[in-house]
Motif scaffolding. Sequence first.
Motif, PDB file in Angstrom:
ATOM      1  N   GLN A  88       0.807  -1.227   0.000  1.00 22.89           N
ATOM      2  CA  GLN A  88       0.000   0.000   0.000  1.00 22.89           C
ATOM      3  C   GLN A  88       0.841   1.279   0.000  1.00 22.89           C
ATOM      4  N   ASN A  89       2.054   1.228   0.541  1.00 25.62           N
ATOM      5  CA  ASN A  89       2.907   2.422   0.555  1.00 25.62           C
ATOM      6  C   ASN A  89       3.255   2.892  -0.846  1.00 25.62           C
ATOM      7  N   TYR A  90       3.170   1.988  -1.818  1.00 19.72           N
ATOM      8  CA  TYR A  90       3.535   2.306  -3.198  1.00 19.72           C
ATOM      9  C   TYR A  90       2.327   2.556  -4.097  1.00 19.72           C
ATOM     10  N   GLU A  91       1.153   2.732  -3.499  1.00 17.09           N
ATOM     11  CA  GLU A  91      -0.074   2.832  -4.292  1.00 17.09           C
ATOM     12  C   GLU A  91      -0.019   3.945  -5.341  1.00 17.09           C
ATOM     13  N   LYS A  92       0.355   5.144  -4.962  1.00 16.44           N
ATOM     14  CA  LYS A  92       0.375   6.259  -5.916  1.00 16.44           C
ATOM     15  C   LYS A  92       1.407   6.035  -7.009  1.00 16.44           C
ATOM     16  N   ILE A  93       2.562   5.504  -6.637  1.00 21.35           N
ATOM     17  CA  ILE A  93       3.604   5.220  -7.628  1.00 21.35           C
ATOM     18  C   ILE A  93       3.119   4.155  -8.602  1.00 21.35           C
ATOM     19  N   ALA A  94       2.521   3.086  -8.065  1.00 23.06           N
ATOM     20  CA  ALA A  94       2.016   2.000  -8.909  1.00 23.06           C
ATOM     21  C   ALA A  94       0.933   2.511  -9.855  1.00 23.06           C
ATOM     22  N   PHE A 122       4.617  -6.171  -8.991  1.00 20.77           N
ATOM     23  CA  PHE A 122       6.004  -5.981  -8.579  1.00 20.77           C
ATOM     24  C   PHE A 122       6.480  -4.660  -9.159  1.00 20.77           C
ATOM     25  N   LEU A 123       7.313  -3.984  -8.403  1.00 26.33           N
ATOM     26  CA  LEU A 123       7.876  -2.711  -8.836  1.00 26.33           C
ATOM     27  C   LEU A 123       9.372  -2.883  -9.080  1.00 26.33           C
ATOM     28  N   ALA A 168       3.209 -18.231 -15.130  1.00 22.56           N
ATOM     29  CA  ALA A 168       3.142 -16.852 -14.642  1.00 22.56           C
ATOM     30  C   ALA A 168       2.808 -15.994 -15.859  1.00 22.56           C
ATOM     31  N   LEU A 169       1.598 -15.439 -15.874  1.00 19.95           N
ATOM     32  CA  LEU A 169       1.100 -14.660 -17.001  1.00 19.95           C
ATOM     33  C   LEU A 169       1.359 -13.175 -16.734  1.00 19.95           C
ATOM     34  N   VAL A 170       2.184 -12.586 -17.563  1.00 23.12           N
ATOM     35  CA  VAL A 170       2.478 -11.152 -17.430  1.00 23.12           C
ATOM     36  C   VAL A 170       1.312 -10.392 -18.039  1.00 23.12           C
ATOM     37  N   ARG A 171       0.543  -9.750 -17.175  1.00 30.28           N
ATOM     38  CA  ARG A 171      -0.637  -9.021 -17.625  1.00 30.28           C
ATOM     39  C   ARG A 171      -0.320  -7.578 -17.994  1.00 30.28           C
ATOM     40  N   HIS A 172       0.579  -6.961 -17.250  1.00 26.70           N
ATOM     41  CA  HIS A 172       0.896  -5.554 -17.483  1.00 26.70           C
ATOM     42  C   HIS A 172       2.384  -5.296 -17.256  1.00 26.70           C
ATOM     43  N   VAL A 173       2.940  -4.446 -18.086  1.00 27.23           N
ATOM     44  CA  VAL A 173       4.310  -3.975 -17.895  1.00 27.23           C
ATOM     45  C   VAL A 173       4.328  -2.507 -18.273  1.00 27.23           C
ATOM     46  N   ALA A 174       4.916  -1.690 -17.413  1.00 26.11           N
ATOM     47  CA  ALA A 174       5.054  -0.270 -17.723  1.00 26.11           C
ATOM     48  C   ALA A 174       6.370   0.235 -17.135  1.00 26.11           C
ATOM     49  N   ILE A 175       7.047   1.063 -17.908  1.00 22.11           N
ATOM     50  CA  ILE A 175       8.305   1.673 -17.496  1.00 22.11           C
ATOM     51  C   ILE A 175       8.152   3.182 -17.629  1.00 22.11           C
ATOM     52  N   ILE A 184       6.879  -1.254 -13.422  1.00 19.46           N
ATOM     53  CA  ILE A 184       5.905  -2.101 -12.743  1.00 19.46           C
ATOM     54  C   ILE A 184       5.552  -3.271 -13.650  1.00 19.46           C
ATOM     55  N   ILE A 185       5.285  -4.406 -13.038  1.00 21.04           N
ATOM     56  CA  ILE A 185       4.829  -5.576 -13.774  1.00 21.04           C
ATOM     57  C   ILE A 185       3.713  -6.223 -12.968  1.00 21.04           C
ATOM     58  N   GLY A 186       2.648  -6.579 -13.655  1.00 22.62           N
ATOM     59  CA  GLY A 186       1.521  -7.263 -13.033  1.00 22.62           C
ATOM     60  C   GLY A 186       1.464  -8.691 -13.529  1.00 22.62           C
TER      61      GLY A 186
END
Length: 128
Positions: free
Chosen positions: A7-13, A45-46, A68-75, A58-60
């Motif tokens: 939760q500490n990383y919510e805004k960053i995520a 994961f960040l 392990a299905l990579v649903r999202h990746v953003a840089i 970030i990777i979801g």
Amino acid sequence: MLISYNQNYEKIAMGLLSYIADFKSVDRLQDEMESYIQSEDKQLFLWKDTDTDNIVGIIGVEYNDVVALVRHVAINPSFRNEGIVYKLLNKLQSLFPNHAINGTLETAPIIAKWAQKLNEIDDSVDQK
């Protein structure tokens, strides 16, 4: 360095996920964040840049016993083209060593490039 979301990383995520076209709507973004928080088989994961100490990616992932299905990746755009996605996927593979790393329609091209790069490295090692 790969770190687990909390939760500490919510805004960053949320900021990183907002780089993905599907998450331009705040409601859609919040719904997706909630699905990662509530689901036992999904995790965010960040990626923390060790030089700057900033979280830049970030990777979801959704996972079961074998995939392990990579649903999202953003840089963060300031850190793109630095190979962070490959580092992120390498670390993910080390977290899920007995899983196949697969992608969705959106992430499959990224996974394919990563797998190709791994094969090229393996081939060059085999030739030595």
